[in-house]
Scaffold this motif. Sequence first.
Motif, short mmCIF file in Angstrom:
data_model
loop_
_atom_site.label_atom_id
_atom_site.label_comp_id
_atom_site.label_asym_id
_atom_site.label_seq_id
_atom_site.Cartn_x
_atom_site.Cartn_y
_atom_site.Cartn_z
N THR A 132 11.86 17.86 -3.44
CA THR A 132 11.11 16.51 -3.54
C THR A 132 11.94 15.35 -3.50
O THR A 132 11.44 14.33 -2.92
CB THR A 132 10.35 16.65 -5.25
OG1 THR A 132 9.58 17.78 -5.12
CG2 THR A 132 9.53 15.45 -5.18
N HIS A 133 12.92 15.49 -4.00
CA HIS A 133 13.96 14.37 -4.25
C HIS A 133 14.54 13.97 -2.84
O HIS A 133 14.62 12.75 -2.45
CB HIS A 133 15.29 14.43 -4.94
CG HIS A 133 16.29 13.47 -4.99
ND1 HIS A 133 16.07 12.40 -5.62
CD2 HIS A 133 17.75 13.20 -4.65
CE1 HIS A 133 17.05 11.50 -5.61
NE2 HIS A 133 18.21 12.11 -4.94
N SER A 134 14.70 15.21 -1.88
CA SER A 134 15.15 14.78 -0.50
C SER A 134 14.07 14.23 0.40
O SER A 134 14.40 13.19 0.92
CB SER A 134 15.51 16.10 0.08
OG SER A 134 16.73 16.77 -0.44
N MET A 135 12.68 14.48 -0.03
CA MET A 135 11.51 13.94 0.82
C MET A 135 11.30 12.51 0.40
O MET A 135 11.15 11.50 1.07
CB MET A 135 10.37 14.78 0.39
CG MET A 135 10.41 16.17 0.85
SD MET A 135 10.42 16.16 2.84
CE MET A 135 8.83 15.43 2.97
N GLU A 136 11.69 12.29 -1.15
CA GLU A 136 11.66 10.71 -1.48
C GLU A 136 12.60 9.86 -0.77
O GLU A 136 12.29 8.83 -0.30
CB GLU A 136 11.59 10.76 -2.83
CG GLU A 136 10.39 11.43 -3.73
CD GLU A 136 10.75 11.33 -5.18
OE1 GLU A 136 12.00 11.07 -5.70
OE2 GLU A 136 9.88 11.64 -5.95
N ARG A 156 11.15 3.82 5.32
CA ARG A 156 10.46 2.55 5.11
C ARG A 156 11.56 1.32 5.39
O ARG A 156 11.16 0.36 5.82
CB ARG A 156 10.16 2.52 3.70
CG ARG A 156 9.38 1.15 2.98
CD ARG A 156 9.40 1.28 1.67
NE ARG A 156 10.79 1.15 1.06
CZ ARG A 156 11.36 -0.28 1.26
NH1 ARG A 156 10.78 -1.35 1.77
NH2 ARG A 156 12.54 -0.50 0.55
N GLN A 157 12.90 1.73 5.01
CA GLN A 157 13.76 0.58 5.21
C GLN A 157 14.12 0.53 6.77
O GLN A 157 14.21 -0.59 7.32
CB GLN A 157 15.12 1.09 4.61
CG GLN A 157 15.04 1.17 2.99
CD GLN A 157 16.23 1.37 2.40
OE1 GLN A 157 17.33 1.57 3.02
NE2 GLN A 157 16.27 1.08 1.10
N LEU A 158 14.04 1.50 7.39
CA LEU A 158 14.36 1.67 8.92
C LEU A 158 12.81 0.65 9.68
O LEU A 158 13.10 -0.07 10.73
CB LEU A 158 14.08 2.97 9.58
CG LEU A 158 14.55 3.14 11.20
CD1 LEU A 158 15.69 2.66 11.45
CD2 LEU A 158 14.30 4.53 11.45
N GLN A 159 11.72 0.96 9.19
CA GLN A 159 10.65 0.23 9.65
C GLN A 159 10.70 -1.16 9.42
O GLN A 159 10.59 -2.05 10.16
CB GLN A 159 9.60 0.89 8.99
CG GLN A 159 8.02 0.28 9.82
CD GLN A 159 6.92 0.95 9.04
OE1 GLN A 159 6.84 1.66 8.21
NE2 GLN A 159 5.64 0.69 9.64
N GLN A 160 11.32 -1.55 8.31
CA GLN A 160 11.20 -2.89 7.64
C GLN A 160 12.44 -3.67 8.64
O GLN A 160 12.25 -4.80 9.16
CB GLN A 160 11.71 -3.03 6.50
CG GLN A 160 11.78 -4.44 5.90
CD GLN A 160 10.55 -5.15 6.15
OE1 GLN A 160 9.52 -4.69 5.47
NE2 GLN A 160 10.62 -6.44 6.57
N HIS A 161 13.53 -2.97 8.89
CA HIS A 161 14.68 -3.32 9.77
C HIS A 161 14.10 -3.62 11.22
O HIS A 161 14.57 -4.67 11.82
CB HIS A 161 15.79 -2.40 9.88
CG HIS A 161 16.94 -3.08 10.57
ND1 HIS A 161 17.81 -4.02 10.09
CD2 HIS A 161 17.76 -2.52 11.60
CE1 HIS A 161 18.87 -4.15 11.05
NE2 HIS A 161 18.56 -3.28 11.86
N ALA A 162 13.32 -2.55 11.67
CA ALA A 162 12.68 -2.84 13.06
C ALA A 162 11.73 -3.88 13.15
O ALA A 162 11.76 -4.69 14.28
CB ALA A 162 12.10 -1.43 13.51
#
Length: 195
Positions: free
Chosen positions: A136-140, A147-153
């Motif tokens: 679960t932690h790895s999935m989070e 999310r950060q990659l999408q924001q950076h893009a």
Amino acid sequence: VGSPNRWLHPARFTALAANVPGVIYQWYERADGGRGYHYVSPRSLDIFGVEASELVRDWRRLPLHPDDVERWEQSVRDAVEHASDWSFEGRFILPDGSFRWWRGASRPVVVSEDEIVFYGVVTDIHDSKLAQENLTHSMEQLEEAQRQLQQHAQDLAAQSQQLDQARVAPEPAHPPKSRLLYPSPPAHGLTRDPC
């Protein structure tokens, strides 16, 4: 082949209870508020860290994690009220101070108007529970990275659009250069000298 009743021999049951991967138990609840264990199998020492005889003598030796006690109590009350199957996941505090996850499940039998007995089993689920929590932690973490990659893009796309707009923007119009007017030189000989 022999009678099926031969499997009910106490020695056979004792061997079964000692080797099953969990704790077999009988838990009773009475109308007068009495409760406790009629029976606990020997593996309680491995899973609970408490001898079976001690639990039969005093069920409060059950080493429930303090944060799980209220949930456990509520789950038992619900099962008794509805005479329904009971199930629970929680933690035990071991004698060395560490904890382990466990799962319990039982089925009720109403033995009298004043007593209900739950026949159940408790199993150790610590390793699988930790593996589930790690997954679960790895999935989070993966979702956060995405999310950060999408924001950076999106930020890069916005910057690229701004640069493209700067390249195609027309240059600002300059006002026409003013023409300097010089006085014409005097035309010699076209006028008389009054003298």
